[in-house]
Write an enzyme that holds these catalytic residues in place. Structure first.
Site, PDB file in Angstrom:
ATOM      1  N   CYS A 140      79.194  75.501 112.986  1.00 41.28           N
ATOM      2  CA  CYS A 140      78.049  75.218 112.107  1.00 41.28           C
ATOM      3  C   CYS A 140      77.975  73.734 111.765  1.00 41.28           C
ATOM      4  CB  CYS A 140      78.161  76.047 110.829  1.00 41.28           C
ATOM      5  SG  CYS A 140      76.862  75.676 109.643  1.00 41.28           S
ATOM      6  N   CYS A 143      76.925  72.975 108.102  1.00 41.22           N
ATOM      7  CA  CYS A 143      77.998  73.186 107.120  1.00 41.22           C
ATOM      8  C   CYS A 143      79.046  72.072 107.183  1.00 41.22           C
ATOM      9  CB  CYS A 143      78.733  74.505 107.375  1.00 41.22           C
ATOM     10  SG  CYS A 143      77.701  75.888 107.801  1.00 41.22           S
ATOM     11  N   ASP A 144      79.443  71.675 108.380  1.00 34.55           N
ATOM     12  CA  ASP A 144      80.647  70.845 108.533  1.00 34.55           C
ATOM     13  C   ASP A 144      80.418  69.440 109.072  1.00 34.55           C
ATOM     14  OD1 ASP A 144      82.106  73.057 107.673  1.00 34.55           O
ATOM     15  OD2 ASP A 144      82.299  73.848 109.707  1.00 34.55           O
TER      16      ASP A 144
END
Ligand code: NAP
Length: 313
Positions: A140, A143-144
């Site tokens: 992701c 997200c990261d």
């Protein structure tokens, strides 16, 4: 948190809170069916982790996947859709009723069921992939990505997801290597053009990852050229894997017909092999991975569930 009841015979239970499930819920709730939507993770499914959705009509500038998901949910809830956090582990039919077994042991009952359980990222299956999960390995970018600010990043894959997320990751990475097993990308042409004109992206074709390696965190990839057989090392700190999706249909095994890859087979009314059980979106055989299509299929499933109740109850 919404209380869900084992004593109620719901008109419709929907499994999955992505675009297909939320649209199905909008239609059934608006038709005054007592509808419960179950989501085990994040509302929005795969699009909730997509930075920018550029090809959903009505948003000429694009819209973040998270924002779009929340809007879908708000719209359905306005008409009475109930949304609960729960995981379905098995479904079965007895008489006219469908039973949905939950991870916590409870069992819910409904007149109709719409499966919109979507799909999960496919894994590479190489040494180091599991060991370095959340220590450099991610599925992701939204997200990261920010964790790798100023650091070298590798993206694995050649489809729409890999190219779109590689472009997003150029905001953070000192360089973004796009590693693909062939010399041609599968992605839509306009994404390819953006990738090839971005100076921060280096395309590495005809190459597979043999191993993800490091000590506490990812330090390098062991790569193999599929044409020459040459093995090389590439220093990276982030590895983002986008090599496709697998349907989230394990809980359906033995109850509805699945194709050879595990996707749910339906007719054109989105009805599965089990009467009163419908499927829509990325978990459906023939799915296209497009939000607009998932929304359309959710709409059909919702309307057909309503009709099924009219005809059978
Ligand atoms: P995808 O289209 O299935 O592409 C997967 C890519 O990973 C392919 O390039 C494939 O290589 C490669 N691959 C598969 N298995 C591999 C392995 N074991 N090792 C190395 N590489 C491997 O998957 P996706 O990009 O996740 O997209 C899924 C669906 O969502 C698609 O229908 C896509 O169109 C849609 N989507 C759309 C958008 C958009 O419209 N903007 C954005 C994201 C996703 P080969 O090419 O050699 O097969």
């Amino acid at each position: 948190m919404l209380e869900i009841s084992e004593d109620v015979l719901y008109d419709c239970i929907i499994i999955g809170g992505g675009p297909a499930g939320l649209t199905a819920g909008l239609y059934t709730a608006r038709a005054k069916l007592n509808t419960l939507l179950l989501e085990k993770g994040t509302i929005g499914g795969q699009i909730a982790i997509t930075d920018l959705v550029e090809n959903y009509p009505g948003f000429p500038e694009g819209i973040s996947g998270k924002e779009l998901s929340l809007r879908f949910k708000q719209q359905a809830e306005r008409f009475g859709l109930k949304v609960a956090k729960a995981e379905a582990t098995k479904i079965e039919k007895s008489g006219k009723e469908v039973f949905v077994h939950l991870r916590d042991g409870r069992m819910l009952r409904a007149k109709t069921l719409i499966v919109a359980s979507g799909s999960n990222p496919r894994k590479l299956g190489v040494p180091g992939e599991d060991k370095f999960l959340n220590r450099g390995v991610s599925y992701c970018a939204t997200c990261d990505g920010a964790l790798f600010d100023g650091l070298p990043i590798a993206v694995i894959g050649g489809g729409d997801s890999a190219t779109q997320e590689a472009l997003f990751l150029t905001r953070f990475g000192s360089i973004v290597y796009l590693i693909h097993r062939r010399d041609q990308l599968r992605a839509q042409k306009h994404l390819q053009e953006k990738v090839f004109s971005n100076p921060k992206i280096k395309f590495i074709p005809d190459t597979v990852v043999e191993e993800i390696s490091g000590n506490e965190f990812v330090e390098k990839l062991i790569l193999k050229n599929t044409k020459s057989g040459e093995v090389s090392e590439l220093e990276v700190e982030g590895v983002f894997i986008f090599i496709g999706l697998e349907p989230n249909t394990g809980f359906l095994k033995g109850s509805v017909e699945l194709d050879e890859k595990g996707y749910v087979i339906t007719d054109e009314k989105m009805m599965t092999s089990l009467e009163g059980v419908f499927a829509a979106g990325d978990c459906r055989s023939g799915s296209t991975g497009q939000v607009a299509v998932a929304v359309g299929e959710g709409c059909i499933a919702g309307m057909q569930a309503e009709k099924y109740i009219e005809d059978n109850f």
